[in-house]
Enzyme design. Structure first.
Site, short mmCIF file in Angstrom:
data_model
loop_
_atom_site.label_atom_id
_atom_site.label_comp_id
_atom_site.label_asym_id
_atom_site.label_seq_id
_atom_site.Cartn_x
_atom_site.Cartn_y
_atom_site.Cartn_z
N THR A 38 2.97 -3.22 -43.48
CA THR A 38 2.73 -3.96 -44.73
C THR A 38 2.26 -5.37 -44.35
O THR A 38 2.98 -6.34 -44.55
CB THR A 38 4.03 -4.04 -45.56
N CYS B 31 6.77 -10.05 -38.21
CA CYS B 31 7.47 -10.11 -39.50
C CYS B 31 7.65 -11.50 -40.11
O CYS B 31 7.38 -11.69 -41.29
CB CYS B 31 8.82 -9.44 -39.37
N1 LIG Z 1 8.64 -4.60 -36.14
C1 LIG Z 1 9.81 -5.03 -36.53
O1 LIG Z 1 10.57 -5.66 -35.77
C2 LIG Z 1 10.29 -4.80 -37.95
C3 LIG Z 1 11.63 -5.02 -38.26
C4 LIG Z 1 12.06 -4.77 -39.57
C5 LIG Z 1 11.16 -4.34 -40.52
N2 LIG Z 1 9.85 -4.16 -40.21
C6 LIG Z 1 8.95 -3.65 -41.25
O2 LIG Z 1 8.76 -2.25 -41.04
C7 LIG Z 1 7.42 -1.86 -41.41
C8 LIG Z 1 6.75 -1.19 -40.23
O3 LIG Z 1 6.67 -2.13 -39.17
P1 LIG Z 1 6.26 -1.69 -37.70
O4 LIG Z 1 6.41 -2.89 -36.84
O5 LIG Z 1 6.96 -0.42 -37.35
O6 LIG Z 1 4.69 -1.37 -37.95
P2 LIG Z 1 3.70 -0.59 -37.00
O7 LIG Z 1 2.35 -1.12 -37.31
O8 LIG Z 1 4.21 -0.60 -35.60
O9 LIG Z 1 3.80 0.94 -37.51
C9 LIG Z 1 3.34 1.39 -38.73
C10 LIG Z 1 2.76 2.80 -38.56
O10 LIG Z 1 2.43 3.33 -39.84
C11 LIG Z 1 1.30 4.18 -39.69
N3 LIG Z 1 0.68 4.43 -41.00
C12 LIG Z 1 0.04 3.56 -41.82
N4 LIG Z 1 -0.38 4.18 -42.93
C13 LIG Z 1 0.02 5.49 -42.82
C14 LIG Z 1 -0.13 6.64 -43.64
N5 LIG Z 1 -0.73 6.58 -44.84
N6 LIG Z 1 0.39 7.81 -43.21
C15 LIG Z 1 1.00 7.89 -42.01
N7 LIG Z 1 1.17 6.85 -41.19
C16 LIG Z 1 0.69 5.65 -41.59
C17 LIG Z 1 0.42 3.39 -38.75
O11 LIG Z 1 -0.54 4.23 -38.13
C18 LIG Z 1 1.44 2.84 -37.75
O12 LIG Z 1 1.61 3.67 -36.61
C19 LIG Z 1 6.73 -3.13 -41.88
O13 LIG Z 1 6.84 -3.23 -43.27
C20 LIG Z 1 7.56 -4.24 -41.23
O14 LIG Z 1 7.51 -5.43 -41.97
C21 LIG Z 1 9.40 -4.36 -38.93
#
Ligand SMILES: NC(=O)c1ccc[n+]([C@@H]2O[C@H](COP(=O)([O-])OP(=O)(O)OC[C@H]3O[C@@H](n4cnc5c(N)ncnc54)[C@H](O)[C@@H]3O)[C@@H](O)[C@H]2O)c1
Length: 458
Positions: A91, A275
């Protein structure tokens, strides 16, 4: 094997992968499948070289993969089979149109909702794992429940609080798990189903229940508060440098106050990670859209201080290296936004490397896990940049060393050896305040830390 429940997670990233691996380990009677549109990422999850580095993750995945943990690109089929669908897609901050640079870009999120709607054939619980603006669940329920298939979706918010680098420990023993739902009979039922998952290993008093809006807003608020502490101590670090106060001593003194506490009081080059910045920008945007201008400005200043701190670090380097670094070799130790991760998203090292390159320095980047991402981040930079895994080779012949990530390996280096092979006078800029500055000064370095008086031989 007959599984009690089928869980699917859409999004196999830094959150989806580790979180689902932990659920699979702790809930052997649940089948957990992580799906993603990125087939290369799924292939990596199914290989011996996982797509992300996280201490303890390999063992967790190896214990469960193929038993009750699966990684797949068969999104349609997995949605159909699932009882509970976690959505953990990215996001990011919107880069176009209305709200560009602040609002969350919800296109991946909405596409996922529509995919669920398209493929579902029975009632589902949809769990918001991604960090989302408050009241997203409302939009989600509207999209999902206006269907003609007579299927009912309950949307639950279960924001993730893990920190990269300690994700596995955080998931194993979380400070709290937050689960928010609509306060209707169906909402409570869905909430209970998610509580039941975590109750396999998380003490019940650490599983917090809330209304769905509180849960959504709590995640943005938690990140804003954490980032605000870093900007606060970094703001004080600048004052320390002018007054011969020592920011580490100030932090230790104030941290003893139980109302303040000791965590997140380490001054440094600034916060990074995917984030903090995006979530605060999102909070700023939400405040603005409710007409809360002063509140928006208050939170925006947390980001402004962070950007200022990054620039200030480069200015300190430039001013102390006789106002020119053109043609000088500068070794950056660390490129990941923090230790124990290969993630470089929003890492202060990106801004610092680019600023040094603008001054025509020869920049060498070293990092134990993040060099592939660093290459990607700087792929538009044509010259004067190199990548070197070995810190001794990286610092060989350098005019200055800047420590940007607090990897343990950098604390344990033989700085006497490094000093011998550097150009003189040798400069060391400790952007994380983790080295023994007196000892380095006695070895001959000119040492500049954050929020401390410099130790100079001239
Ligand atoms: N990274 C962190 O430390 C952390 C901690 C807490 C919360 N978050 C939140 O969690 C969420 C994910 O973060 P992240 O770091 O894992 O992101 P990321 O970019 O590592 O992973 C997201 C994944 O979603 C996939 N994706 C996107 N659209 C899709 C679809 N329509 N169908 C299937 N797969 C799809 C992407 O290909 C990607 O692999 C975000 O909202 C982030 O703010 C992240």
């Amino acid at each position: 094997m007959n599984f009690e429940k089928q869980i699917v997670c859409i999004g196999a990233g830094y959150v989806g992968g580790p979180t689902m691996a932990m659920i699979a380990v702790k809930c052997p009677r649940y089948k957990v499948t992580v799906v993603d549109i990125n087939s290369a990422r799924i292939a990596a999850w199914n290989s011996n070289a996982l797509p992300i580095y996280e201490p303890g993750l390999d063992a967790l995945v190896q214990n469960t993969r193929g038993t009750n943990l699966f990684f797949s690109t068969a999104i349609e089929q997995e949605i159909q089979a699932a009882d509970i669908i976690f959505v953990s897609v990215n996001t990011p901050t919107k880069t176009f149109g209305h709200g560009a640079g602040r609002a969350a870009d919800l296109q991946f999120w909405e596409k996922t909702a529509r995919q669920i709607l398209l493929h579902a054939t029975n009632n589902k619980i949809v769990v918001e794992k991604s960090t989302l603006p408050v009241r997203t669940a409302e939009a989600m329920e509207r999209i999902l429940n206006q269907n003609t298939k007579n299927i009912r979706f309950e949307v639950v918010s279960n924001p993730e609080f893990l920190a990269e680098g300690t994700a596995i420990a955080d998931l194993e023993s979380p400070d709290r798990v937050l689960i928010g739902s609509q306060e209707t009979p169906d909402g409570f039922k869905a909430r209970q189903a998610i509580v039941d998952i975590y109750a396999h290993w998380v003490p019940r008093d650490r599983i917090i229940e809330a209304n769905v809006w509180s849960a959504e807003l709590s995640k943005l608020t938690a990140n804003a508060f954490l980032a605000q502490r870093i900007s606060s101590i970094n703001a004080i670090s600048a004052l320390c440098e002018r007054t011969e106060a020592d920011v580490t001593e100030v932090a230790a003194a104030i941290g003893k106050d139980t109302r303040i506490g000791t965590q997140f009081l380490r001054a440094g080059v600034g916060f990074g990670g995917s984030c903090f910045k995006k979530d605060i920008l999102n909070l700023v945007y939400i405040c603005q859209s409710y007409g809360l201008t002063e509140i928006a400005e208050y939170w925006e200043s947390v980001i402004r201080i962070n950007e200022w701190q990054e620039r200030r670090f480069v200015r300190t380097m430039l001013e102390n290296m006789f106002n020119t670094i053109a043609g000088k070799k500068i070794a950056l130790l660390g490129f990941a936004f923090k230790a124990d991760t290969g993630d470089t998203r929003e890492s202060p090292a990106i801004v610092i490397a680019r600023s040094l390159l603008e001054e025509h320095a020869d920049v060498v980047i070293s990092d134990p896990k993040a060099l592939d991402n660093a290459r990607e981040d700087l792929k538009d930079v044509p010259t004067a940049i190199s990548f070197e895994t070995d810190p001794y080779r990286a610092t060989d012949g350098a005019h200055a060393v800047a420590l940007l990530t607090d990897w343990q390996v950098y604390r344990d280096l033989d700085y006497e050896r490094i000093f011998q092979y550097m150009e003189q006078p040798a400069f060391l800029f400790d952007g994380r305040n983790v080295l023994d500055h007196k000892k380095l000064f006695n070895l001959g370095f000119n040492v500049f830390a954050i929020g401390k008086a410099p130790l100079k031989h001239f």
